[in-house]
Design an enzyme around this catalytic site. Structure first.
Site, PDB file in Angstrom:
ATOM      1  N   HIS A  19      27.697  57.049  -4.209  1.00  0.00           N
ATOM      2  CA  HIS A  19      27.876  57.592  -5.556  1.00  0.00           C
ATOM      3  C   HIS A  19      26.733  58.544  -5.870  1.00  0.00           C
ATOM      4  O   HIS A  19      25.594  58.312  -5.464  1.00  0.00           O
ATOM      5  CB  HIS A  19      27.902  56.460  -6.597  1.00  0.00           C
ATOM      6  N   ASP A  29      35.680  53.722  -7.245  1.00  0.00           N
ATOM      7  CA  ASP A  29      36.857  54.550  -6.998  1.00  0.00           C
ATOM      8  C   ASP A  29      37.629  54.071  -5.777  1.00  0.00           C
ATOM      9  O   ASP A  29      38.858  54.157  -5.730  1.00  0.00           O
ATOM     10  CB  ASP A  29      36.442  56.012  -6.821  1.00  0.00           C
TER      11      ASP A  29
END
Length: 431
Positions: free
Chosen positions: A308, A366
């Site tokens: 991330h 995600d």
């Protein structure tokens, strides 16, 4: 915002300038450069604003090094585990967890606003049947200001409150109607006797010809997806909402701007990209090949859904989302779905590989949310639309905070101009 009178000194062309340093509740100190241009006739240069605080806020705090995400001081993992989406909405909007009576009142207000104006059905039918759901959402949310004139005055606190509740309530209805429209099924109206997440799923998957009961495991997983995506500090779409609102635009237009920004694949499309990668891998036996490619510095391939930009250690939302993914996959099964089989095995092999551990490339929120939505039966075109439903409360909370800020100014970033110098116009016959 605390201020312990510390200052920074900046020397430019032999002249020294003293800049205040503000100390936040959490996070690094902030150098205040607001008066620098007026005093020294210079700008600062920060493409992407990665080192610039555009506002002060009391809503959300992220510590990327520690892997922390706090809403009003409460850790996201506690909220996702012990709370539910509408309670988190209340927390983000009003700053404190609600009492039982406050929560009941808030849930009732949201529930009573889930219907859309009946004439908005004609607006949906103006789109082509193959229009992406996000394209429909941008248009329909922007058009809300044409139907709800009594909640567009940003200077009226009550109208701001009504607009806030309306958008949280109507966004799932809009997203579900966009989905139904693109697959050619009739719209399903919301019901007042079921919870927020279940209502959304029913509007997406029910048909008039038979009853539809929402499985509680799936409803809980959807509620967690909403909760884990509710707000994420000053990301691109939130900053877009703030910038749009700084001009005095109505709240529906501001949220439509946020949806348009979220549509970008670098922002809201991450879970869709992760699922498309899993489909590209195709079968479990090809996973070692793609892991090897991910390690090859000369190969542009990257494992989507791992690591991330903000979190340098681990994504605190991923642990809770993984739990939901495991529950959903156990319920729905993966035997007949090669994409989900690849997802489970890729997660296993990547977590066992020292390379990914050293690089801190762990599966993020995600990766797991894409798996859950695939298992539930949503097409990838709906992934970002569901993200928009989740993030609506974050956008609105940030919008409300900004409108009430006495320091509010219209956003006006500066630039480092590197174009042509002054030159005179040349008549066309002399060029």
């Amino acid at each position: 915002m605390g201020d312990d009178k510390k200052t920074a000194k900046l020397t430019i062309d032999g002249n020294e300038y003293e800049l205040p340093i503000h100390t936040p509740t959490l996070g690094p100190n902030v150098v205040d450069i607001r008066k620098l241009y007026g005093q020294a006739n210079v700008f600062t240069y920060d493409p992407g604003f990665t080192s610039t605080a555009s506002c002060d806020s009391t809503i959300t705090f992220i510590d990327g090094e520690k892997g922390e995400l706090l809403h009003r001081g409460y850790p996201i993992d506690q909220l996702a585990e012990k709370s539910h989406y509408l309670e988190v909405c209340y927390l983000l909007l009003y700053g404190e967890l609600p009492s039982a009576a406050q929560l009941e009142d808030f849930e009732e207000r949201v529930t009573k606003h889930t219907m859309l104006h009946e004439q908005m059905q004609f607006l949906f039918r103006g789109f082509r049947r193959d229009a992406p759901p996000m394209a429909i959402m941008v248009g329909v949310v922007g058009a809300l200001s044409a139907f709800y004139h009594d909640s567009t005055d940003i200077n009226d606190p009550w109208q701001r409150e009504v607009a806030s509740v309306r958008m949280i309530a109507k966004m799932p209805t809009i997203a579900a109607m966009a989905y139904k429209y693109t697959i050619g099924q009739p719209f399903v109206y919301p019901r007042n006797d079921i919870d927020y997440a279940s209502n959304f799923m029913r509007m997406c998957f029910a048909v008039p010809s038979e009853d539809y009961e929402v499985n509680p495991i799936l409803s809980r997983a959807m509620d967690r997806i909403f909760t884990l995506h509710a707000d994420h500090e000053q990301n691109a779409s939130t900053s877009t909402v703030r910038l749009a609102s700084s001009s005095g635009a109505n709240p529906f237009a501001c949220i439509a701007a946020g949806i348009a920004c979220l549509w970008g694949p670098a922002h809201g499309g991450a879970n869709q990209a992760a699922l498309e990668m899993l489909r590209e891998i195709g079968t479990v036996d090809r996973i070692p090949e793609f892991i090897a490619r991910a390690k090859d510095k000369n190969d542009p391939f990257r494992l989507m859904g791992f690591g991330h930009r903000v979190y340098k250690n681990f994504d605190p939302r991923a642990k809770v989302m993984k739990q939901s993914a495991d529950e959903v996959l156990d319920l729905m099964g993966i035997e007949d779905n090669p994409t989900l089989q690849v997802a489970k095995e890729l997660e296993k092999q990547a977590l066992a590989d020292p390379y990914f551990a050293e690089k801190k490339l762990f599966p993020n929120v995600d990766f797991y949310s894409g798996i859950i939505l695939e298992a539930m039966g949503f097409p990838t075109s709906m992934f970002t639309a569901i993200f928009a439903v989740s993030r609506t409360v974050g956008w609105i909370s940030q919008w409300k905070e900004m409108i009430a800020d006495p320091q509010l100014k219209i956003g006006r970033p500066r630039q480092l101009y590197v174009g042509a110098e002054f030159r005179d116009y040349v008549d066309i016959e002399k060029r």
